[in-house]
Design an enzyme around this catalytic site. Structure first.
Site, mmCIF file in Angstrom:
data_model
loop_
_atom_site.group_PDB
_atom_site.id
_atom_site.type_symbol
_atom_site.label_atom_id
_atom_site.label_comp_id
_atom_site.label_asym_id
_atom_site.label_seq_id
_atom_site.Cartn_x
_atom_site.Cartn_y
_atom_site.Cartn_z
ATOM 1 N N HIS A 1 -0.721 20.508 -30.698
ATOM 2 C CA HIS A 1 0.129 21.834 -30.887
ATOM 3 C C HIS A 1 -1.585 22.323 -32.132
ATOM 4 O O HIS A 1 -1.317 23.012 -32.753
ATOM 5 C CB HIS A 1 1.618 21.150 -32.814
ATOM 6 C CG HIS A 1 2.482 21.092 -32.050
ATOM 7 N ND1 HIS A 1 3.541 21.451 -31.449
ATOM 8 C CD2 HIS A 1 2.682 19.628 -31.516
ATOM 9 C CE1 HIS A 1 3.772 20.613 -30.810
ATOM 10 N NE2 HIS A 1 3.064 19.210 -31.042
ATOM 11 N N HIS B 1 9.612 17.994 -30.759
ATOM 12 C CA HIS B 1 8.736 18.078 -31.575
ATOM 13 C C HIS B 1 9.478 18.190 -33.074
ATOM 14 O O HIS B 1 9.234 18.305 -33.823
ATOM 15 C CB HIS B 1 8.166 19.336 -30.993
ATOM 16 C CG HIS B 1 7.417 19.967 -32.143
ATOM 17 N ND1 HIS B 1 6.548 19.154 -33.427
ATOM 18 C CD2 HIS B 1 7.195 21.047 -32.645
ATOM 19 C CE1 HIS B 1 5.698 20.302 -33.610
ATOM 20 N NE2 HIS B 1 6.219 20.961 -33.660
ATOM 21 N N TRP C 1 -20.760 15.984 -19.552
ATOM 22 C CA TRP C 1 -18.989 15.320 -19.494
ATOM 23 C C TRP C 1 -18.965 15.392 -20.834
ATOM 24 O O TRP C 1 -19.827 15.467 -21.764
ATOM 25 C CB TRP C 1 -18.314 14.932 -18.469
ATOM 26 C CG TRP C 1 -18.960 13.407 -18.695
ATOM 27 C CD1 TRP C 1 -20.461 13.055 -19.315
ATOM 28 C CD2 TRP C 1 -18.386 12.116 -18.279
ATOM 29 N NE1 TRP C 1 -20.510 11.623 -18.858
ATOM 30 C CE2 TRP C 1 -19.005 10.905 -18.182
ATOM 31 C CE3 TRP C 1 -17.105 12.662 -17.734
ATOM 32 C CZ2 TRP C 1 -19.039 9.705 -18.000
ATOM 33 C CZ3 TRP C 1 -17.034 10.996 -17.771
ATOM 34 C CH2 TRP C 1 -17.539 9.861 -17.712
ATOM 35 N N ASN C 2 -17.779 15.852 -21.530
ATOM 36 C CA ASN C 2 -17.218 15.500 -23.258
ATOM 37 C C ASN C 2 -16.049 15.304 -23.146
ATOM 38 O O ASN C 2 -15.140 14.622 -22.359
ATOM 39 C CB ASN C 2 -16.690 17.069 -23.967
ATOM 40 C CG ASN C 2 -17.935 18.106 -23.785
ATOM 41 O OD1 ASN C 2 -19.599 17.844 -24.073
ATOM 42 N ND2 ASN C 2 -18.573 18.904 -22.696
ATOM 43 N N ASP D 1 5.673 23.786 -27.321
ATOM 44 C CA ASP D 1 6.354 23.203 -28.112
ATOM 45 C C ASP D 1 7.518 22.229 -27.491
ATOM 46 O O ASP D 1 8.194 22.884 -26.770
ATOM 47 C CB ASP D 1 7.082 23.315 -28.748
ATOM 48 C CG ASP D 1 6.334 23.874 -30.656
ATOM 49 O OD1 ASP D 1 5.158 23.178 -30.791
ATOM 50 O OD2 ASP D 1 6.530 25.225 -31.028
ATOM 51 N N HIS E 1 -0.343 27.010 -26.801
ATOM 52 C CA HIS E 1 0.845 25.575 -26.895
ATOM 53 C C HIS E 1 1.657 25.546 -26.424
ATOM 54 O O HIS E 1 2.890 26.580 -26.960
ATOM 55 C CB HIS E 1 0.249 24.542 -27.688
ATOM 56 C CG HIS E 1 0.834 24.471 -29.311
ATOM 57 N ND1 HIS E 1 0.147 25.447 -29.949
ATOM 58 C CD2 HIS E 1 1.904 23.987 -29.849
ATOM 59 C CE1 HIS E 1 1.086 25.531 -31.626
ATOM 60 N NE2 HIS E 1 1.998 24.809 -30.919
ATOM 61 N N HIS F 1 11.910 26.971 -35.225
ATOM 62 C CA HIS F 1 12.291 25.577 -34.570
ATOM 63 C C HIS F 1 13.045 24.417 -34.730
ATOM 64 O O HIS F 1 13.803 24.341 -33.075
ATOM 65 C CB HIS F 1 10.936 24.710 -35.375
ATOM 66 C CG HIS F 1 9.690 25.084 -34.578
ATOM 67 N ND1 HIS F 1 8.934 26.099 -35.716
ATOM 68 C CD2 HIS F 1 8.688 24.388 -34.811
ATOM 69 C CE1 HIS F 1 7.447 26.297 -35.685
ATOM 70 N NE2 HIS F 1 7.214 24.991 -34.327
HETATM 71 MN MN MN Z 1 3.890 23.316 -32.292
#
Ligand code: MN
Length: 261
Positions: free
Chosen positions: A77, A87, A69-70, A83, A81, A211
């Site tokens: 972001h 954001h 495992w990690n 938003d 991904h 955005h």
């Molecule tokens: Mn983003």
């Protein structure tokens, strides 16, 4: 809840059956996450996100003899991904990523193909008229659905230098961003590039108009999508699944498209 024309369980069973027998294709629009996943690089004096990193905890060794495992290190972001409205300053009173209604995460998608224009001009900006032309050919944008903006940029996504291209990549004009966000019924904007805004958008008015306008309108963004060439102009259904990071501004996201074969 409205009364269904289908017997109890029939719709969900039909969906599962269509996926199992291949009559419904599942197209993965998600880029793999690795240390080479391209990330946005803001200039001084702004702070930047970290790249995606795996930190091994154990791998069938003295630290854990039967298991691997990690830990992961990532920004919200990074890679493909989602938003969320909070954001951006314009959406600061809106939803964080954990507050998004899961019913809005399954939604129809319109795919607008500007890959030819972006091949000629990597700084290509989509205008309102381009969207109107799409609507003439394919009908109105889907209410509560995504506008997916295909530019061919996903072909560069395994090469961070080509992907970031010295800060030049395609996007939307300020007018087009404002119009889509405020005057059309779309749920959000999905792109193939590192962010929803064009590479040059820091110099637009307002800066980063996608955005600013989409998140300010309570709408969403999806970035670093791939395989949009495998989707029809309309008719696909997107399943976008960001992690419910409490208070988070976004999240790496698995994005799947369901497409009638
Ligand atoms: Mn983003």
């Amino acid at each position: 809840m409205t009364e269904s024309a289908f017997p109890a369980g029939a719709l969900a069973a039909a969906l599962a059956g269509a996926v199992a027998d291949g009559s419904l294709d599942v197209v993965d629009l998600t880029a793999p996450l690795s240390e080479r996943t391209p990330i946005l690089q803001l200039p001084e004096p702004f702070a930047n996100t970290v790249p995606f990193t795996l930190r091994e905890i154990s791998r069938y060794d003295e630290r854990g003899p039967a298991w691997y495992w990690n830990d992961i290190v990532t920004g919200e972001h990074v890679g493909t991904h989602f938003d969320a409205p909070v954001h951006w300053a314009t959406g600061r009173d809106g939803e964080d990523v954990a507050q998004v209604d899961p019913r809005r995460l399954i939604a129809p998608a319109a795919v607008l193909d500007a890959s030819a224009q972006a091949a000629d001009d990597p700084g290509f900006l989509l205008q309102i008229d381009h969207v109107r032309e799409w609507e003439k050919a394919h009908g109105p944008l889907p209410g509560g659905g995504w506008l997916l903006y295909r530019t061919g940029w996903d072909a560069r996504s395994d090469d961070p230098d080509a992907f970031l291209n010295g800060g030049v990549w395609p996007g939307l004009s300020t007018d087009c961003a404002r119009w889509l966000a405020e005057e059309t019924p779309v749920l959000g904007l999905g792109v193939e590039t590192v962010g929803t805004d064009a590479g040059a958008a820091h110099g637009f008015d307002p800066p980063f108009p996608c955005h600013s306008h989409f998140l300010g309108a309570g709408k969403y963004g999806l970035t670093q999508l791939r395989n949009l060439a495998r989707l029809p102009a309309r008719g696909a259904v997107l399943v976008a699944a960001p992690l419910p990071i409490a208070g988070g501004s976004g999240s790496p996201c698995r994005v799947l498209a369901l497409v009638d074969r």
